[in-house]
Design an enzyme around this catalytic site. Structure first.
Site, PDB file in Angstrom:
ATOM      1  N   CYS A 145       0.514   3.362   3.140  1.00 23.60           N
ATOM      2  CA  CYS A 145       1.175   2.739   4.299  1.00 23.60           C
ATOM      3  C   CYS A 145       2.674   2.986   4.257  1.00 23.60           C
ATOM      4  O   CYS A 145       3.303   3.241   5.285  1.00 23.60           O
ATOM      5  CB  CYS A 145       0.893   1.237   4.296  1.00 23.60           C
ATOM      6  SG  CYS A 145      -0.852   0.805   4.424  1.00 23.60           S
ATOM      7  N   CYS A 176       0.839  -1.199   0.000  1.00 22.79           N
ATOM      8  CA  CYS A 176       0.000   0.000   0.000  1.00 22.79           C
ATOM      9  C   CYS A 176       0.879   1.255   0.000  1.00 22.79           C
ATOM     10  O   CYS A 176       1.728   1.431   0.883  1.00 22.79           O
ATOM     11  CB  CYS A 176      -0.916  -0.018   1.216  1.00 22.79           C
ATOM     12  SG  CYS A 176      -1.838   1.515   1.461  1.00 22.79           S
ATOM     13  N   HIS A 216      21.140  -3.797  13.441  1.00 27.04           N
ATOM     14  CA  HIS A 216      20.393  -2.530  13.566  1.00 27.04           C
ATOM     15  C   HIS A 216      20.972  -1.457  12.651  1.00 27.04           C
ATOM     16  O   HIS A 216      20.228  -0.708  12.002  1.00 27.04           O
ATOM     17  CB  HIS A 216      20.421  -2.056  15.015  1.00 27.04           C
ATOM     18  CG  HIS A 216      19.588  -2.881  15.942  1.00 27.04           C
ATOM     19  ND1 HIS A 216      18.244  -3.096  15.732  1.00 27.04           N
ATOM     20  CD2 HIS A 216      19.897  -3.538  17.082  1.00 27.04           C
ATOM     21  CE1 HIS A 216      17.759  -3.860  16.701  1.00 27.04           C
ATOM     22  NE2 HIS A 216      18.742  -4.146  17.536  1.00 27.04           N
TER      23      HIS A 216
END
Length: 803
Positions: free
Chosen positions: A81, A78, A460
């Protein structure tokens, strides 16, 4: 990142064998199992401080939770989104301190596995936000956020509105968000023992007081209460004229104004978190005296927190190049390219002392000259230690942390030094007008990916790099990108066990360090990018670096020279020890030859001894025995005489003090001498028979060793007699073969030595043959006598006369 399995199709003409087709199908299935089809990865990871929901954890997270949750239901395909995901990530970072009371989560409804979960909560469109109260029931579907804003400030206020309307039971970690009065304040002071009570005066439509209350809910020894501007008694008593404003109220009835640079939430939070005695829940109270104690290997060195120290940068280089890389004995492939890129960036932009820069450049040139596809760390270590003896080049050994030192050995240090090093490199690259804006960032990214020891940290950082590093297009944006993501990491790790209580992780630079870097826009804190870039350029410039606690260059070079000399000496000693070891191994090999080599060696020795033995036999001289008889006692200094090598493989030298003679060892030891004596005797047998002379006892004794029967010493007369008989047998025998066949052989087959030794007890084959023959003749005689006497004793039959 999603992995896809790509299948290639090929057209085959002609007939394909069935087995070949089956093999191809098996190969394709195997490859697909290794690289299975998966859906696209979601828009969020654990690095974003957002709880990622799955069918496995959705019930444990949402049902009966002690904190309220706001969940985003989205589809990864989307567009809205995707556009909203940065806002959701920023919101999670902004309200990180609210987690005990309210947390954020997300679930990808585009994933087929998550489809039943999204249908269960009635989600039909994306993105959808739902609020779940604390202690929600299993059948709860949450409350939808209708028309929610697309910015962090609006979403934060929307969550606060939901929290204020939260039904019972209330989240236990969430403090009260309603306003307070003077009577309630007096009661609070009497019933609580907090060290600081912060009163935030604000207008009724302000959210600063409630935001500040949630920002400090994880801190102990402080409480925050809202006071509206309509509370005339307190407003008049404290003479409050500006809203919002913050005052500190103490049990003695004293009010003091909290002075901040800007009257906004961020500055209030920063100031209140650093009040004396205020600590994060679960963290020990920092004790100032600990900083002067030896809590690390060295005492804490005094330093200026607003400066960068060269000692930290050199310590980072040492740990990175000599410790962290040492965990990789062989560096090849992508890791080798990463190392070359890392060293190249250091050689170009590191603002170090001349000796350090010279070494980095020499290592860089050496790596560029290497053509091999792999590199051993030992060779890299030689280059780092300057074994090539490049003039005026050295890298200090050991670490000496100053600005990156922690209150305990496991705090700060190398991670702090790594961040500082790359901040300096990005600024130096901008000053040097580098060509590639991402050169330093990509070197940092690849190094962390390949070599950084903390693998979770590497993951990370890689997530952050994949998200936005490609957007860096200028050298100044590279400086700001690294600063921004360093603050992101600080926000994520604030309150973690790795946080040093003496050096809490904050959004850097602090207002005290750079007041002009902070600003306010629409009541929200903002960063002044222009002022911030100026500050970073100055803070990490080479002129701003402090050289305190550094070792002098002359002393550094002297110590390096001493280490190199000691290393050369150690290598020479090691080479000497290796040569000695190889010599001993060669000697052991010569002392223990193979059976074939032994036979050849014995034949050569016998051939050398034959001329001398023949000459001695003609002259009637005595044949000398190379070793004394066993009954002769060794002299006292026998231990100092060189021992002869045994002629039989496996025969060990007998200790000098050993007086017990082993029969088998004695026979094997003198076997060669017996062979030599037999050879000499066979050559002169005809002459001896003509002369009809018997050898003298002394000569017989010296022609060869005799055999000792049993373990007790034997008298010389018995030995002479035995040897005389043996010699007579040799002389009277008939020899129709060669000399080798006529020679006396003791136990010709090695595998029969033990049994022949037991049976013969020192006798020769002739002796055994005679004994067997005599035994046989004796047996025949006894048998004949037995039959004779048996017939004699048989009664005679009487003759019967006929009439």
């Amino acid at each position: 990142m999603a992995w896809r399995c790509y299948r290639a199709t090929s057209r085959f003409t002609g007939k394909i064998h069935a087995t070949l087709r089956e093999s191809l199908i098996s190969t394709i299935l195997f490859v697909c199992l290794l690289f299975p089809f998966t859906t696209e990865a979601g828009l969020y990871t654990a690095s974003d401080q957002v709880v990622v929901l799955t069918p496995d954890n959705v019930d444990s997270v949402l049902v009966n939770s002690t904190a309220a949750l706001v969940v985003e239901f989205y589809a990864s395909w989307c567009g809205h989104c995707i556009a909203f995901s940065p806002v959701w990530k920023s919101l999670a970072s902004d309200i990180k301190e609210w987690k005990p009371a309210v947390d954020l989560a997300a679930i990808d409804c585009a994933n087929q596995d998550n489809g039943p979960v999204c249908s269960r909560f009635g989600v039909r469109g994306y993105p959808t936000l739902k609020f779940f109260h604390a202690y929600s029931k299993p059948d709860s579907k949450g409350e939808s956020f209708r028309g929610f804003p697309r910015n962090v400030r609006g979403l934060r206020r929307k969550i606060i509105d939901k929290m204020e309307t939260h039904a019972e039971p209330w989240p236990p970690a969430c403090p009260p968000l309603e306003t307070t009065s003077r009577a309630e304040l007096d009661n609070f002071i009497e019933t609580n023992s907090v060290g600081h009570l912060a009163l935030l005066f604000e207008t009724p439509n302000s959210y600063v007081g409630r935001e500040l209350t949630l920002d400090l809910l994880q801190y102990e020894n402080i409480a925050v209460r809202r006071v509206l501007s309509t509370e005339d008694g307190l407003v008049a008593e404290l003479n409050v004229t500006h809203f919002p404003s913050c005052y500190l109220y103490y049990p003695s009835g004293i009010f003091t104004r909290l002075h901040v640079q800007l009257e906004v939430r961020t500055f209030y939070t920063y100031a209140l978190q650093r009040l004396p005695g205020v600590v994060r829940a679960g963290k020990p109270l920092p004790v100032t005296s600990d900083l002067t104690k030896n809590t690390t290997e060295d005492q804490l060195r005094p330093f200026n927190r607003s400066r960068v120290y060269m000692s930290d940068l050199e310590s980072t280089l040492h740990y990175s190049l000599r410790v962290e890389l040492a965990a990789h004995p062989v560096i090849k492939g992508e890791a080798l390219s990463t190392l070359q890129r890392y060293i190249s960036v250091l050689a170009k932009y590191f603002p170090g002392r001349p000796v350090v820069n010279n070494l980095l450049k020499s290592v860089d040139m050496w790596l560029k000259g290497e053509k091999d596809t792999e590199l051993s760390y030992s060779s890299l270590r030689d280059a780092l230690d300057n074994t090539a003896e490049v003039p005026n080049a050295s890298l200090p050994e050991g670490v000496r942390w100053v600005g990156c030192q922690g209150s305990k050995p496991h705090f700060r240090r190398y991670p702090c030094g790594m961040w500082t090093l790359f901040h300096v490199l990005t600024v130096q690259a901008e000053e040097a007008a580098g060509k590639d804006p991402q050169e330093v960032l990509q070197a940092m990214r690849s190094y962390i990916h390949s070599f950084f020891g903390c693998r979770a940290c590497a993951t990370h950082f890689e997530n952050m790099a994949q998200e936005s590093m490609s957007h860096v297009g200028t050298l100044s944006s590279a400086v700001l990108w690294l600063w921004s993501h360093h603050n992101h990491v600080n926000n994520r790790l604030a309150g973690a066990l790795s946080e040093d209580p003496h050096f809490p992780k904050i959004q850097w630079p602090s207002p005290e360090l750079c007041p002009s870097c902070h600003g306010v826009k629409n009541g929200e804190h903002t960063w002044n990018q222009a002022e911030l870039l100026t500050f970073l350029r100055s803070h990490f410039s080479s002129e701003h670096l402090l050289s305190d606690y550094l070792e002098e260059e002359a002393q550094l070079l002297s110590r390096q020279k001493e280490r190199l000399v000691a290393r050369h000496q150690e290598k020479e000693q090691e080479a000497k020890r290796g040569a000695e070891r190889r010599a001993r191994q060669t000697q052991d090999t010569l002392l223990k030859p193979q059976p074939e080599e032994e036979e050849e060696e014995e034949e050569e020795e016998v051939a050398k001894e034959q001329p001398a033995e023949e000459e001695a036999a003609r002259a009637g001289e005595k044949v000398q025995i190379s070793e004394p008889p066993p009954w002769v006692k060794p002299k006292a200094d026998v231990s100092h005489q060189p021992q002869r090598r045994p002629s039989i493989v496996g025969l060990k030298f007998r200790p000098p003090q050993e007086e017990i003679v082993d029969l088998d060892s004695f026979i094997n030891q003198h076997y060669k001498a017996l062979r030599a004596a037999a050879r000499v005797s066979s050559r002169v047998k005809l002459r001896t028979l003509q002369m009809k002379e018997q050898p003298q006892p002394g000569a017989i004794l010296e022609q060869g060793p005799v055999l000792q029967l049993g373990m007790q010493p034997v008298e010389p007369e018995d030995l002479l007699g035995q040897h005389k008989t043996l010699h007579q047998r040799i002389l009277t025998g008939k020899y129709t073969g060669s000399e080798e066949e006529g020679a006396l052989e003791m136990y010709p087959h090695p595998n029969k030595r033990r049994w022949m030794s037991l049976l013969s007890v020192g006798f020769s084959r002739l002796d055994i043959s005679l004994c067997v023959l005599l035994y046989f003749l004796s047996s025949m005689c006894l048998l004949a006598m037995y039959l004779f006497f048996k017939n004699r004793r048989r009664p005679r039959r009487a003759k019967v006369a006929l009439p």
